[in-house]
Each structure stands twice: as C-alpha cells, then as structure tokens.
Enzyme design. Sequence first.
Site, PDB file in Angstrom:
ATOM      1  N   HIS A  37     -87.606  48.441  36.421  1.00 21.27           N
ATOM      2  CA  HIS A  37     -88.974  48.524  37.184  1.00 21.27           C
ATOM      3  C   HIS A  37     -88.675  48.447  38.845  1.00 21.27           C
ATOM      4  CE1 HIS A  37     -90.934  47.563  33.242  1.00 21.27           C
ATOM      5  NE2 HIS A  37     -89.642  47.510  32.941  1.00 21.27           N
ATOM      6  N   HIS A  77     -88.872  41.595  33.925  1.00 21.38           N
ATOM      7  CA  HIS A  77     -88.485  43.156  34.394  1.00 21.38           C
ATOM      8  C   HIS A  77     -88.359  43.229  35.839  1.00 21.38           C
ATOM      9  CE1 HIS A  77     -93.007  42.367  34.499  1.00 21.38           C
ATOM     10  NE2 HIS A  77     -92.900  43.348  35.462  1.00 21.38           N
ATOM     11  N   LEU A 140     -91.844  38.595  27.662  1.00 19.03           N
ATOM     12  CA  LEU A 140     -92.898  38.121  28.546  1.00 19.03           C
ATOM     13  C   LEU A 140     -93.024  36.568  27.977  1.00 19.03           C
ATOM     14  CD1 LEU A 140     -94.454  41.300  29.861  1.00 19.03           C
ATOM     15  CD2 LEU A 140     -93.425  39.500  31.264  1.00 19.03           C
ATOM     16  N   ASP A 179     -99.159  39.619  34.330  1.00 18.63           N
ATOM     17  CA  ASP A 179    -100.127  39.863  33.391  1.00 18.63           C
ATOM     18  C   ASP A 179     -99.605  39.562  31.986  1.00 18.63           C
ATOM     19  OD1 ASP A 179    -102.484  40.634  35.226  1.00 18.63           O
ATOM     20  OD2 ASP A 179    -101.150  42.376  35.516  1.00 18.63           O
ATOM     21  N   ASN A 209    -101.812  42.204  39.343  1.00 17.14           N
ATOM     22  CA  ASN A 209    -101.653  43.365  40.189  1.00 17.14           C
ATOM     23  C   ASN A 209    -102.575  44.307  39.362  1.00 17.14           C
ATOM     24  OD1 ASN A 209    -100.213  43.696  37.911  1.00 17.14           O
ATOM     25  ND2 ASN A 209     -98.256  44.200  39.071  1.00 17.14           N
ATOM     26  N   HIS A 285     -93.943  52.360  38.162  1.00 17.05           N
ATOM     27  CA  HIS A 285     -94.223  51.386  37.139  1.00 17.05           C
ATOM     28  C   HIS A 285     -93.280  51.684  35.956  1.00 17.05           C
ATOM     29  CE1 HIS A 285     -97.180  48.616  34.753  1.00 17.05           C
ATOM     30  NE2 HIS A 285     -96.041  48.031  35.524  1.00 17.05           N
ATOM     31  N   SER A 408     -93.471  13.785   9.566  1.00 11.26           N
ATOM     32  CA  SER A 408     -92.841  14.342   8.261  1.00 11.26           C
ATOM     33  C   SER A 408     -91.502  14.694   8.755  1.00 11.26           C
ATOM     34  CB  SER A 408     -93.871  15.718   8.032  1.00 11.26           C
ATOM     35  OG  SER A 408     -94.865  15.463   7.612  1.00 11.26           O
ATOM     36  N   GLU A 437     -95.667  25.309  18.389  1.00 12.21           N
ATOM     37  CA  GLU A 437     -94.171  25.722  18.170  1.00 12.21           C
ATOM     38  C   GLU A 437     -93.400  26.495  19.225  1.00 12.21           C
ATOM     39  OE1 GLU A 437     -96.654  26.195  15.930  1.00 12.21           O
ATOM     40  OE2 GLU A 437     -96.284  24.639  14.394  1.00 12.21           O
ATOM     41  N   PHE A 462     -92.072  27.467   9.918  1.00  8.14           N
ATOM     42  CA  PHE A 462     -92.600  27.549  11.322  1.00  8.14           C
ATOM     43  C   PHE A 462     -91.607  28.035  12.339  1.00  8.14           C
ATOM     44  CE2 PHE A 462     -96.031  24.630   9.144  1.00  8.14           C
ATOM     45  CZ  PHE A 462     -96.520  25.716   8.460  1.00  8.14           C
ATOM     46  N   ASP A 494     -97.638  22.431  -1.342  1.00  8.79           N
ATOM     47  CA  ASP A 494     -98.237  23.084  -0.339  1.00  8.79           C
ATOM     48  C   ASP A 494     -98.176  24.756  -0.478  1.00  8.79           C
ATOM     49  OD1 ASP A 494     -99.269  21.253   1.558  1.00  8.79           O
ATOM     50  OD2 ASP A 494     -97.581  21.197   2.381  1.00  8.79           O
ATOM     51  N   HIS A 498     -96.101  27.914   3.105  1.00  6.62           N
ATOM     52  CA  HIS A 498     -95.367  26.523   3.705  1.00  6.62           C
ATOM     53  C   HIS A 498     -93.864  26.849   3.184  1.00  6.62           C
ATOM     54  CE1 HIS A 498     -99.066  25.399   5.366  1.00  6.62           C
ATOM     55  NE2 HIS A 498     -98.652  24.082   5.690  1.00  6.62           N
ATOM     56  N   ARG A 545     -87.563  17.888   2.466  1.00  6.32           N
ATOM     57  CA  ARG A 545     -88.357  16.895   2.193  1.00  6.32           C
ATOM     58  C   ARG A 545     -88.217  16.095   1.228  1.00  6.32           C
ATOM     59  NH1 ARG A 545     -93.047  17.286  -1.394  1.00  6.32           N
ATOM     60  NH2 ARG A 545     -94.731  16.063  -0.560  1.00  6.32           N
TER      61      ARG A 545
HETATM   62  C1  LIG Z   1     -92.734  40.062  24.680  1.00  5.63           C
HETATM   63  C2  LIG Z   1     -92.622  41.378  25.526  1.00  5.63           C
HETATM   64  N1  LIG Z   1     -93.569  42.262  25.393  1.00  5.63           N
HETATM   65  C3  LIG Z   1     -93.231  43.696  25.852  1.00  5.63           C
HETATM   66  C4  LIG Z   1     -92.556  43.711  26.859  1.00  5.63           C
HETATM   67  C5  LIG Z   1     -92.180  45.145  27.519  1.00  5.63           C
HETATM   68  N2  LIG Z   1     -92.855  44.873  28.905  1.00  5.63           N
HETATM   69  C6  LIG Z   1     -92.127  44.948  30.004  1.00  5.63           C
HETATM   70  S1  LIG Z   1     -93.102  44.681  31.470  1.00  5.63           S
HETATM   71  C7  LIG Z   1     -94.431  44.838  30.353  1.00  5.63           C
HETATM   72  C8  LIG Z   1     -95.822  44.803  30.975  1.00  5.63           C
HETATM   73  C9  LIG Z   1     -95.944  44.806  32.407  1.00  5.63           C
HETATM   74  O1  LIG Z   1     -97.320  44.266  32.699  1.00  5.63           O
HETATM   75  P1  LIG Z   1     -97.213  43.239  33.565  1.00  5.63           P
HETATM   76  O2  LIG Z   1     -96.629  41.956  32.814  1.00  5.63           O
HETATM   77  O3  LIG Z   1     -98.272  43.021  34.268  1.00  5.63           O
HETATM   78  O4  LIG Z   1     -96.089  43.565  34.776  1.00  5.63           O
HETATM   79  P2  LIG Z   1     -96.249  44.393  36.008  1.00  5.63           P
HETATM   80  O5  LIG Z   1     -95.849  45.615  35.330  1.00  5.63           O
HETATM   81  O6  LIG Z   1     -97.486  44.335  36.448  1.00  5.63           O
HETATM   82  O7  LIG Z   1     -95.270  43.806  36.765  1.00  5.63           O
HETATM   83  C10 LIG Z   1     -94.063  45.277  29.201  1.00  5.63           C
HETATM   84  C11 LIG Z   1     -95.196  45.114  27.910  1.00  5.63           C
HETATM   85  C12 LIG Z   1     -91.713  42.499  27.358  1.00  5.63           C
HETATM   86  N3  LIG Z   1     -90.901  42.533  28.413  1.00  5.63           N
HETATM   87  N4  LIG Z   1     -91.756  41.212  26.672  1.00  5.63           N
HETATM   88 MG   LIG Z   2     -99.196  43.491  35.872  1.00  8.60          MG
END
Ligand SMILES: Cc1ncc(C[n+]2csc(CCOP(=O)(O)OP(=O)(O)O)c2C)c(N)n1
Ligand SMILES: [Mg+2]
Length: 692
Positions: A37, A77, A140, A179, A209, A285, A408, A437, A462, A494, A498, A545
């Site tokens: 990227h 990224h 992310l 984002d 952005n 991108h 618990s 969690e 969980f 439960d 669970h 438990r």
């Molecule tokens: C949990 C997760 N889901 C999907 C992705 C794949 N992925 C990499 S960047 C991105 C989204 C990019 O958008 P943003 O977070 O706004 O970053 P930007 O491209 O604006 O830098 C995705 C979905 C990831 N890295 N992690």
């Molecule tokens: Mg973005």
Amino acid sequence: MVASDQILVTGKQLDTLSINTIRTLAIDAVQQANSGHPGAPMGLAPVAYCLWQDFLRYDPADPTWLNRDRFVLSAGHASMLLYALLYLAEVRQVDQNGNITKDPAVSLDEIKRFRQLGSRTPGHPESHLTTGVEVTTGPLGQGVGNSVGMAIAGKWQAANFNRPGFEIFDFNVYVICSDGDLMEGIGGEAASLAGHLKLSNLCWIYDHNSVTLDGPASWSFSEDVATRFIGYGWNVTRVADANDLEMLSRAFETFHKTTDRPTLIIVDSHIGYGSPHKQDTNAAHGEPLGEEEVKLVKKFYGWPEDAKFLVPDGVRENFRDGVGKRGRELRAQWSKLYADYSAKYPELAERLAHMQHDELPAGWDKNLPSFPADPKGMATRESSGKVLNTLAQNIPWLMGGSADLATSNKTNLKFEGAGDFQAGSYAGRNLHFGVREHVMGASVNGLTKSGVRAFGATFFNFSDYMRASMRLAALSEIPSIFIFTHDSIGVGEDGPTHQPIEQLASLRAMPNMIVLRPGDANEAVEAWKIIAHLKESPVSLVLTRQPMPTLDRTKYAPASGVAKGAYVLADAPGGKPEIILIGTGSELSLCVDAYEKLKAEGIKARVVSMPSWEIFDKQDAAYHESVLPPSVTARVSVEMAATFGWERYTGSKGRNIGMHSFGASAPLKDLLKYFGFTVDKVLAEAHQALGR
Ligand SMILES: Cc1ncc(C[n+]2csc(CCOP(=O)(O)OP(=O)(O)O)c2C)c(N)n1
Ligand SMILES: [Mg+2]
C-alpha cells in the site's frame, strides 16, 4: 535538482524534503515488491514526520529505553511508513538477547527487500522480527487495542514506581489508525475502555482520508466519529490538512496539555499524493502505482523521475538533529535520574530489571499450594485461582483481570494491597475489562509487551471473541496469559451457547499457542509453574467450573509430570499395558475410574494424563514412546470436546470419546449421561478397542 516548495509552501524546506523522502521510499519499495500500500504512507508522511521529529521521546540509539514513548502503527498496511521512519531515524537493531547492536534496525537494503522472504520489512509490521516495531499490526483494530494495554501499563508503572522527585515513568502512547481501525468492533471496545480509564497518556491519530479499499468510506462509514469519541470521554481535536505541520504540532501540544482523558486527533488527509489537488486514489490504494504513475508522482514532488530509493543529502542529518538529538538528551537525563533512583530505591530498580528481562524474582514459587487427595475435590478454576493469588503475591508485576466474569473465573487478586486499577487509582492490579473480550486480549498483549506479566480471563466459549488477539500473541511471540473457565458442557444449565466444543481443537491448531487443561488441582499448580516460565508463547489455561476429584498422588504418579505435557499417571503391572486411556481436564478422573475397573477385570491398562499436546510434542521420541508405546494400539481418548485431532495420539485403531454436536441446556449429570461421559462408556470403548 529537488524542488521542495510545491507541497508545503509554508513549511521548512528540509521538512518537505524529509517528508517526500518518506513518501518516495514507500513508493519505490512497494513498486519494487510489486505489492503493498503506497497511498497511506504518502498521505500520512507529514503526520508521522511531525510526530517523530518534534514530539516523540524516543532515542533511536536505545529502542529498549523503559520510558520511551511508544508508537503504534495500527494501520499496519501502511508498514512502509514505519520502516522509512525506522531507517531515517537510524533506529538500532536489538539482538535476540536484548542487546543493542551497531546495526540499523532497518537498512536501506532492507527497504529494498520490502515484503521478501527473511527481510525485516515484511508486508505488515511484525514486532518479533523488526526492532522498533512495538507491536505487530495488520489486522485492523489490533494496534489500537494493544495501545490501551500499553497506556494502562504506563499508568500502572508510574503509580507503582515513581517517587517524589523521580518521575521514572511518564511515557506516552501514540497510535496512527485508519478508518478500518475505527470501524472494527475492537476499536470501539478500545476507545470505550480507554475513555473510561481516562488514559491521558494515550493519543490516537485518526487518518480521516474518507476512503477505504472498496471505495469512498461513505459507502460504509458515516457516523460522526468526533461526537462518538466525545461520548466515550475522549478529548477530540481536528487538523484540517495533514500537510499542515503547524496545526499538527498544535494538536500534539493539546494532547500534552490534556491530563484527564485520552486524545483523538482527527486528521483530514488525502490518500496517494497527499495533496487535495492531485490524487489518484485508485492507483494509490492497496497496490503499486505502476512505473508511469511513479514518475508522475516523483515529478509532482520535485523528485528526479528516475531516481530510486533516493535519500537526498541532509535528510538523515535532519532526523539526527530532530528525533535523534532530542531522544538522546532525554534519555541521558533519564539515565542520570535513574542512577540516583537505583541507589535510593534498589528494590524497585531490581524489580524493573527483572521486568525488563522477563525474569522471575527470587522466591516466585514460594507458598504454592499442594492439594490433598479428595474424591469430591474442587474445580480447577478454584485451584487455579488459589495458585494465581499466591503467584501474584510473589511476583509483584503479575496483574490482570476478567471481562466481567472475575467472580466466576476466580481471577480476583484478593490479597492485601492488590487493589483495583481504575481512573485515578492506577496502582491496582485488578483490571476490570468490562464485557469487552476482544480488547481484553489485545490489551493483555500490549501490557505484556510493556514489561508486566498480564492475564485476561473469560468463559472458554468466549475465547472466540478474542481469538484474533490471541493469534497475534502467538504470531508475535508474546507470552500473554489467557485464563478460560467453564471449559465444556460441564457448564450445565447455561446450555450450548455457553458450552465450548471446538475451541480446544482450534487453539491447538494455532502455532505457538500453548494449551493447558489440567486434570486436577495439583495439575493446576504444575500448569502455573510452566506458565510462569513462558517467554515467547502465549498460553490458554483451560479450567472447569465443576468440581473434580483431587487424585491421590501416593497411589498415582506425581503431578510434576505435567511439565512434559503428558505423563503416565497409572500403569499396568510391569509397565506393559494392553490398552491406554488418555484423558485431559475433568475427564482424567473418568479414565482413572475406568482403569480401576479394567484392572479388576484383569485387563492391563494405563492412564495417560495429557494436559498439553504442545508441550508433549516438544519432548523427544524416546519419551513419546515411553508414554505411548507404538506396540500398544488399543487406545481411548476422553475429552468433553470435539475429537478433532485426537487420532494423532490414538492412531487408526484407537477410539475417541468426545463431542460430535453442540451441547444442551440441562443439569450436568443428565448431560454426562446423554453425551456419554460415564465410566461405562469408557469401559465399552476400551473393550471395543481391545476387541473383547
Ligand atoms: C481485520 C482486517 N480486515 C480487513 C483487512 C484488509 N484491509 C487492509 S487495509 C483495509 C481498509 C483500508 O481502509 P482504511 O482503514 O481507511 O485505510 P486506508 O486505505 O485509508 O489507509 C482493509 C479492509 C485488514 N487488514 N484487517
Ligand atoms: Mg481510509
């Protein structure tokens, strides 16, 4: 040759040159790798530059400095942004033993090897591979999650170690997030927890952005982030142009001045060129720009079009004079202070040295309980809770909490002085993660990376909610402690929502995750001894438990066998069994009962207790054969969980008693009968396996 007044007419020439160096290094590395990227590093370069150059208290000559500010690139990224910074700031490499070397953490050659096998510049930042990468990011939301644990650690360390006139800990945690980080559920959990705890040492910089991978962010993301974070109790500030270094500086100053809550800096930026007037979001991108576009971009930056990996004269010097000089001076001041502190408070200094080097203090295992034989026995959550409380008294930096199930989970630290960690009382060792969690998992990773020994607890079922964070602990070699109680259909009434089924198998499938399911109270003690020594592997401690018998160790083998992952608990006369029963956790005593009956029938049986596959697998072939002799093919495994994978120990002639469906809501004794966890069932399978 290099014109530099085209992007920041108001900025200093050297600033612009440095920022464009970050950008073009990212562009060239991505182009050369033909993947990655480039857009995010291009848009974010001024933000990261401003932070590192003018604010981050970080000495590139000592990336292990205890009081360094932490920088987390949650938008993993954009990894080239971080690699360019590590290279330009001349961060030094730390070796396996924690010693600082003369080598750079990231050299220009490593940048040229971006995303190649064995490089220190993998596609997403990996903390165990690259010095200066504080935590592994890419999925992310994980980085922002980690940052909460790191900020908690900072507050806790300040509360416990600072003394009048000795502000040993006052580091800040800075995060660049995107984002995606704020869309992910864990991002919300993290922000909510950080706001609740008023972590004023935490600063997230949100790269607003307006674009994500599929297209405009507006396609999927339209809430008012500022209002949301104000609601969480954050201080929110805004920078309308990512290229405006002055406004950025003011925002960081605002963060410094804010002493009662975390800060979110929303930075409006433009992916790609970094300019509102010139951008090609599609090309920039998620994929390389392409040779033609690279030339156009370089022209736009006033760069020589054909130069690759160009670092113009003056740029490295600029970093040396900025972050390098400031960091060196700050650390020198700190070191002086710390020398006096060590003289005045040798015990605290010794404690910190242990923490930094992942060492156990003398007497860490004193007063550990030993449980007498008891047919009624106790639940392993109970015995584990007792061990944990003893260990935490011996290891003053062992701390953690539960996702609203501490009572618990039996994870409350109850001894005098343990205290609760809350906003304004940051010395306590009981963390209250709330029903969160996922961020508990990420926070435990962040805490562990910051020198404390941290645990997080919830119901085993969980674990699914925090699995992504557990996976990153395993991947990045963080010895986080995950405590899971209510480990099976043993939960009873439960019901199936669970009752974990496939969780054991799935965690055993995870590389570098140690799964431990102790078979009685004394095995729980032994399990914790193993956990105390883990340095590069996380653990899932899986506990019941319901009560289970405490085995008579004068009759059966000592629980110290747990250290080898599996051991012969009870054997046939002369050690020559016809059949082997293998059990874990609450099913171990079922195997013992069946063994006694088989013995009475004149069948030579052996019981193997196998609390940990992973640890057993690490033993040598001779040990494997001594526990599971290849000649004995009649084998039965018993575990109240999916049987997936047990064949590896029971072989093609073996039998596996386990769960083949979800559970049900009913009293435990009815469930045991219904699903076949009875001595009779074990006996029947044993007879089948023996063919008689
Ligand atoms: C949990 C997760 N889901 C999907 C992705 C794949 N992925 C990499 S960047 C991105 C989204 C990019 O958008 P943003 O977070 O706004 O970053 P930007 O491209 O604006 O830098 C995705 C979905 C990831 N890295 N992690
Ligand atoms: Mg973005």
